[in-house]
Design an enzyme around this catalytic site. Structure first.
Site, mmCIF file in Angstrom:
data_model
loop_
_atom_site.group_PDB
_atom_site.id
_atom_site.type_symbol
_atom_site.label_atom_id
_atom_site.label_comp_id
_atom_site.label_asym_id
_atom_site.label_seq_id
_atom_site.Cartn_x
_atom_site.Cartn_y
_atom_site.Cartn_z
ATOM 1 N N LYS A 212 -36.028 -6.778 -56.215
ATOM 2 C CA LYS A 212 -35.747 -8.198 -56.466
ATOM 3 C C LYS A 212 -36.525 -9.066 -55.477
ATOM 4 O O LYS A 212 -37.080 -10.098 -55.839
ATOM 5 C CB LYS A 212 -34.237 -8.467 -56.354
ATOM 6 C CG LYS A 212 -33.439 -7.876 -57.514
ATOM 7 C CD LYS A 212 -31.930 -7.842 -57.280
ATOM 8 C CE LYS A 212 -31.251 -7.156 -58.460
ATOM 9 N NZ LYS A 212 -29.798 -7.009 -58.300
ATOM 10 N N GLN B 281 -24.959 -8.132 -54.523
ATOM 11 C CA GLN B 281 -25.273 -6.864 -55.165
ATOM 12 C C GLN B 281 -24.006 -6.020 -55.329
ATOM 13 O O GLN B 281 -23.213 -5.884 -54.395
ATOM 14 C CB GLN B 281 -26.329 -6.113 -54.324
ATOM 15 C CG GLN B 281 -26.857 -4.844 -54.963
ATOM 16 C CD GLN B 281 -27.653 -5.090 -56.238
ATOM 17 O OE1 GLN B 281 -28.269 -6.133 -56.413
ATOM 18 N NE2 GLN B 281 -27.622 -4.132 -57.151
ATOM 19 N N ASP C 99 -26.293 -14.244 -61.715
ATOM 20 C CA ASP C 99 -25.965 -13.041 -62.482
ATOM 21 C C ASP C 99 -25.169 -13.353 -63.752
ATOM 22 O O ASP C 99 -25.055 -12.510 -64.637
ATOM 23 C CB ASP C 99 -25.077 -12.120 -61.634
ATOM 24 C CG ASP C 99 -25.844 -11.023 -60.921
ATOM 25 O OD1 ASP C 99 -26.826 -10.528 -61.495
ATOM 26 O OD2 ASP C 99 -25.444 -10.664 -59.802
#
Ligand code: GUN
Length: 281
Positions: free
Chosen positions: A51, A95, A118
């Site tokens: 990422k 995460q 997200d």
């Protein structure tokens, strides 16, 4: 047809790169993504590095905050609240999975839903369910872009999703439903899984078991999207689908690596850019 997610994602990243270059001049600042990683999960470390690299490639400012696994829930929530208040931050990603002592739901609820890159905040999950505009979870979003890239019309098609996670299974089922597909969500308790899968025009596999899906599960001419990232008996990366066994039976399939994986990262950049625009309206 082997769907080249790596190539398609590079094409999209180059487009994002140009856009970032232009907007940075216009707005005098760069889109910024903050990624928080708690603990030392090996797969998570790799994903976060990917990422970070992808953000750098397109010119999105990225900050990775790493904490060891003993970091407290309270401190994590405080950190998120601070980032919520920071006007230079467009996207916040924590995460997953988190260490067991941290309540994942609490963490996802604490992220400002307008910075929820997200699409995991309950408000955004609700919006996705209702078909309203919202940040769409990256892996499902990437799958829809791939289907679009191969000009695949989902109207009236049978989609079978194996896996009911909040990250992949449930959201991708909603997106396929919005595209007028008939959707089945199968999971570990589903009876006669091969039979259920055989009716799929599109089979979406997110189980987490190396090469579990062989040609017995596949309808001739199906499109197969493989979300799995596993190691095979020779320690090589492989998907949840036995690629060599099914490849001659399908119309199209995503390989592992180089299929869904790169698209997920690219959609994260796209979501960050979309939130940036939203914050600058
Ligand atoms: N862990 C595995 N996939 C994801 C994802 O898409 N987002 C986050 N935050 N964590 C993950």
């Amino acid at each position: 047809m082997i769907i080249n997610g790596k190539e398609i994602s590079l094409k999209i990243k180059d487009k994002i790169k140009k856009e970032v270059d232009q907007i940075s001049k216009k707005y005098n600042r760069l889109p910024k993504l903050v990624v928080i990683l708690v603990g030392d999960d090996q797969a998570s470390q790799t994903y976060v590095r990917n990422k970070e690299r992808a953000s750098q490639y397109v010119g999105i400012e990225s900050q990775v905050i790493r904490h060891d696994s003993s970091f407290s829930e309270e401190a994590l929530l405080a950190e998120i609240r601070q980032l919520n208040q920071d006007d230079t931050v467009d996207g916040i990603l924590v995460q997953l999975p988190l260490p067991a002592h941290i309540d994942e739901d609490k963490v996802l609820e604490t992220i400002d839903s307008n910075k929820d890159v997200d699409g995991f905040h309950p408000d955004n999950v609700a919006k996705l369910f209702l078909g309203q505009q919202c940040p769409v979870p990256c892996t499902p979003k990437g799958m829809m872009v791939l289907l679009d890239e191969i000009n695949y019309d989902l109207t009236g098609k049978e989609v079978v999703v194996i896996g009911r996670s909040h990250i992949v299974g449930k959201p991708v089922a909603m997106l396929c439903l919005q595209k007028n597909a008939t959707v089945t969500i199968a999971h570990s308790k589903t009876k006669d899984l091969p039979k259920v899968c055989q009716r799929a025009d599109i089979l979406i596999v997110a189980i987490g078991k190396a090469k579990m899906i062989n040609s017995d599960y596949i309808k001739e001419g199906a499109v197969v999207l493989d979300v799995g990232i596993n190691r095979d008996e020779n320690n090589r990366l492989c998907g949840d689908v036995d690629f060599d066994d099914v490849k001659d039976k399908v119309y199209a399939i995503t390989p592992v690596p180089g299929g869904i994986g790169p698209m997920t990262v690219t959609m994260l950049l796209k979501n960050t850019l979309e939130l940036f625009y939203q914050h600058n309206q």
